[in-house]
Design an enzyme around this catalytic site. Structure first.
Site, PDB file in Angstrom:
ATOM      1  N   CYS A   1       0.834  -1.208   0.000  1.00 57.78           N
ATOM      2  CA  CYS A   1       0.000   0.000   0.000  1.00 57.78           C
ATOM      3  C   CYS A   1       0.869   1.259   0.000  1.00 57.78           C
ATOM      4  CB  CYS A   1      -0.914   0.011   1.202  1.00 57.78           C
ATOM      5  SG  CYS A   1      -1.888  -1.494   1.332  1.00 57.78           S
TER       6      CYS A   1
ATOM      7  N   GLY B   1      -6.766 -13.928   1.173  1.00 55.25           N
ATOM      8  CA  GLY B   1      -6.355 -12.708   0.467  1.00 55.25           C
ATOM      9  C   GLY B   1      -7.211 -12.347  -0.738  1.00 55.25           C
TER      10      GLY B   1
END
Lengths: 561, 561
Positions: free
Chosen positions: B42, B282
């Site tokens: 991120c 995920g």
């Protein structure tokens, strides 16, 4: 319907506005003893510190504004001196015109608030000794600072007001010393968390006299001398008393309304007093503590405002309830934020409620993104079912966010297992993929499930040195910069090859910086047959501040005149 | 036990560490196709923007670190090309040594992630067209910006990655244009909330091509030409595609594992696939949407990390469940914060779930304390029981805090009535005595109880002008600075004396800046016998941004080459 409201700040003003929205036709009179209604109570220290620069900003609403917008008859400088319940009348003393008169009511809402405690001691009535409750108090203090240019102040009391005043006087350039009867500041948090705050305040130049009380103040030419119970004497140009507040119940008591065990006005869940025509809200009432179920006095603005609205609804025949208070609060102290919700250890112990606790020190946001800082968090939970009972956090960024999440979790009756599952917003500038609240949940549930057997900071000193060994599992570099007394160093990443260095006949205490590497070390040892292994909860980051705070606990000596 | 993990980022790395903590003795091998494990996914856009300055900061954990600390056998540049379920083996292609070999497993955890969609269009494979998924992608983009010094970029896609890239390229001094197929950016929030974001980004110099898609890219000497479906052509030195991601399911599919209706790997609540020895976590898996109960793909880091831990626990014989995702997310865009949780209107409509909504625009903290800003908040709730279904907020301070509180409330199944009662931390630098979340609760419950009959922003245009009247109840000064078309001005504070100016035979729509004075006006009118009165929800602060966004919706024309 004719409704009279006594007290025009937080609870009273909220009640008045809500009453009008509910009922356009009722007659509403609001009496306020002081000059101002609806003032920015919680902003007053910041006007002294010149953070809030405009005096007008302290007045959220004016009598004229309330009249225009809500058609409410606001009468300031008007003290209700007696309630005649049998005839449903109140007797008012008009301070401006020095007149007395009566008004009848159908329903009455009491919002008298609380007043600062001013102990009956020598010298407390001098012109350089202040308390802070309202706008005139604020102006007095500010005028004194502006005009008399005091160089030093003693603040008595380490609660919210005391600390806010201390900060704001310090920001004005004064030398500030803080006196507190207890052995820590900020009663809502526990000793080891307060230690972090105190250490920080010391860095900022505030000096502490903890565990010591005010005995009296002697006023000499040019300076005053604050005398403490210990015999210590402190020279100061001004003194602010922030010792605490006492619910204003005299009016209610004189009227024969029931009081509660804590000395506040007794109300039921609808905020009705023992007289079905009289409601009461705010700092003067007793409410149920949401966690421990006992009566409590909670002089906070949030509850007062919510209560005002609920009382107004019930006066109008709705059926709203106030379900109790959990004491959520937050304080800014310089750049630091301290927040808490629910019960602390002191309260739970007092009521014999069993609890377990955990400490975490998490980054406020992803540490690879610039500007993160540490949030030190303590959560307290039931050892039986993991229900969250309280939370405390100290740090610089995102502290109050985590406490608000935990306050919501407590309100919902969540457990530490629920905290693990909370899906909180994540992007690198704001948090980590596992938010500090998730981390607190993981650590707490590891403790409850027996995966992480912890020992707490206050147990270290009580260890039998012959029977136990302290192992610092941090890197040699970290170890070399200081460790816990008598600890040996076996770095985590070398442990698997150095298992024979751990004694099998002693209690082993592993520790690291925050408790994470200690936990990993404990897992390795436990699964290699070591039975008596404990991890220091919160690691050095919880242990050191207490040592540090204790170390400098007696700056008194050097300050004695 | 021998456990193989495929994929070494978020979910896979979390699973590996937890596995080791649970079981010191098991053999754990982690295969990662790329060069890096556990990188700061991120954070990648911020390295391009030079907010994160050190490349090493992008690597949260290394293979060597995982070996030392967790005794995990990490093999990077190792692609698992086939799973042999019957023999419980995986076939690996070692990219570094160009070799193939097999490894057996007792349990397998799949964490393959998702890959960026790269449409099969003319010119998308040129060296100045990028996607962003991993560290090498990041370095390519940064190298290109550093060395080729492009002056302009087109970003295709208005999701999180697209906006973060747009911001970071803008901060690097490029002229940035953003193309998005939908009529708004940021799919998780609704149109009128996205309008606020778009207006702000336009102020920051980003140009938009909304409702338009990429047709192809022509590469000329010195510049490229991005052609859109509308025929518009944009010159640019570089193009970044942030169109979305697609779960990496080929390995699972080839192995005959069941896929779900949305194309992700199907798992049960324990994250087990259709093979009892294989778990999956995920971005590649389908999870239950916590609000609407349907299957959903949620490529977010928070859920992936939590799932990794749960799968590891279950591999070790524990019984942990993943209870679904609510899609909580947050984005920083320049100084603005945009956050949301739960379902938006688009989703609820798709699944025919009934809802009501409310808008508030509250100060981030007490407005008398310096530095507060407005938080625009939308909450969506059940019209039957008031249960909170979703929340969206846009602003500059404290936005993500309120969304985290609301995310916790949603997880707990709270209603808008519960929001009124939340006891959140208050001091002037942090909030108001009634927190924006409390305010949202009050406004929503006023709507549900019928105290505040609202009309929404999109209904204004559809009003029959003959049968209705718009009344701006703000001050004459505010009115003079601009109002809604055809609105007359009767200020709230004058209303009680001007009731005869309101028509009794028309629908009356009152409005103000944020909806509060409009509500007070509605209460006055409703209690004076006016039957057909509505308050514009969120006032001008919700209505104007949409007008503004629509006004500038076609900057295309001036940009067509």
């Amino acid at each position: 319907m004719k409704v009279i409201i006594i007290g025009g700040v937080a609870g009273g003003a909220s009640a008045a506005a809500r009453l009008r929205r509910n009922d356009e036709k009722s007659e509403i009179i609001l009496f306020e003893r002081g000059e101002h209604i609806s003032f920015a109570n919680c902003g007053l220290p910041y006007y002294i510190g010149e953070v809030i620069r405009n005096e007008e900003n302290l007045l959220v609403q004016t009598p004229e504004g309330m009249k225009k917008r809500f058609n409410i008859d606001v009468r300031v400088l008007s003290e209700v001196v007696r309630i005649h319940r049998e005839t449903k009348e109140v007797e008012i003393y008009d301070r401006k015109n020095d007149k007395r008169y009566t008004e009848s009511y159908d329903k009455l809402i009491l919002s008298p608030g609380a007043s600062p405690i001013k102990p009956d001691l020598e010298g407390v009535n001098a012109k350089n000794v202040f308390t802070l409750r309202n706008v005139p108090d604020t102006l007095s203090i500010k005028d004194y600072v502006d005009n008399e240019k005091p160089e030093s102040a003693v603040v008595v009391g380490g609660g919210f007001i005391g600390l806010e005043i201390a900060e704001n006087l310090k920001e004005r350039g004064l030398d500030v010393k803080l006196v507190e009867l207890s052995n820590q500041v900020l009663a809502p948090i526990d000793f080891e968390m307060a230690a972090i705050v105190q250490n920080y305040m010391k860095e900022k130049g505030i000096e502490f006299y903890l565990g010591d009380g005010l005995k009296g103040i002697k006023h000499n030419t040019g300076y005053s001398e604050v005398e403490l119970n210990s015999g210590a004497k402190i020279e100061a140009d001004m003194v602010v008393l922030g010792i605490g507040v006492r619910p204003e119940v005299s009016l209610a008591k004189d009227a024969g309304l029931e009081l509660g065990e804590r000395g506040g006005i007794k109300v039921d869940q609808t905020l009705k007093t023992s007289d079905s025509n009289i409601y009461a809200v705010g700092d003067a009432i007793e409410v149920i503590d949401y966690i421990n179920g006992k009566q409590s006095l909670v002089p906070l603005a949030g509850p007062a405002n919510k209560q005002g609205r609920i009382a107004a609804d019930n006066v109008c025949g709705r059926n709203e309830t106030y379900d109790g208070t959990q004491g959520t609060s937050v304080l800014k102290i310089f750049d630091m934020t301290v927040a808490s919700t629910g019960n602390n250890e002191k309260l739970l112990r007092r009521f014999d409620i069993p609890y377990e606790k955990s400490y975490t020190h998490s980054a406020s946001h992803a540490s690879y993104y610039p500007g993160s800082s540490t949030i030190s968090m303590k959560i307290i939970f039931s050892p039986e079912d993991g229900k969250v009972l309280g939370a405390q956090a100290v740090g610089f960024e995102g502290v109050e966010k985590r406490i608000d999440v935990l306050a919501t979790a407590i309100r919902a009756g969540m457990t530490v297992y629920d905290l693990e599952k909370l899906e909180l917003s994540y992007a690198p500038p704001y948090s980590s993929a596992k938010d500090p609240v998730n981390m607190a949940g993981y650590v707490a549930s590891n403790i409850l499930k027996g995966d992480n057997k912890v020992i707490h900071w206050d147990e270290i000193e009580r260890l039998d040195k012959e029977e136990s060994i302290l192992v610092d599992v941090r890197t040699p570099m970290e170890y070399s910069l200081g460790t816990i007394e008598d600890a040996v160093n076996i770095p985590l990443d070398e442990m698997r090859n150095r298992l024979d260095e751990f004694p099998r006949d002693k209690k082993i205490i592993v520790f690291c910086k925050v408790g994470l590497r200690g936990y990993l070390a404990l897992r390795i040892l436990a699964q290699n047959g070591f039975k008596d292994v404990y991890n220091l909860s919160g690691g050095c980051s919880t242990y050191y501040p207490v040592i540090e705070a204790n170390k400098e606990d007696s700056p008194k000596k050097k300050e004695v005149i």
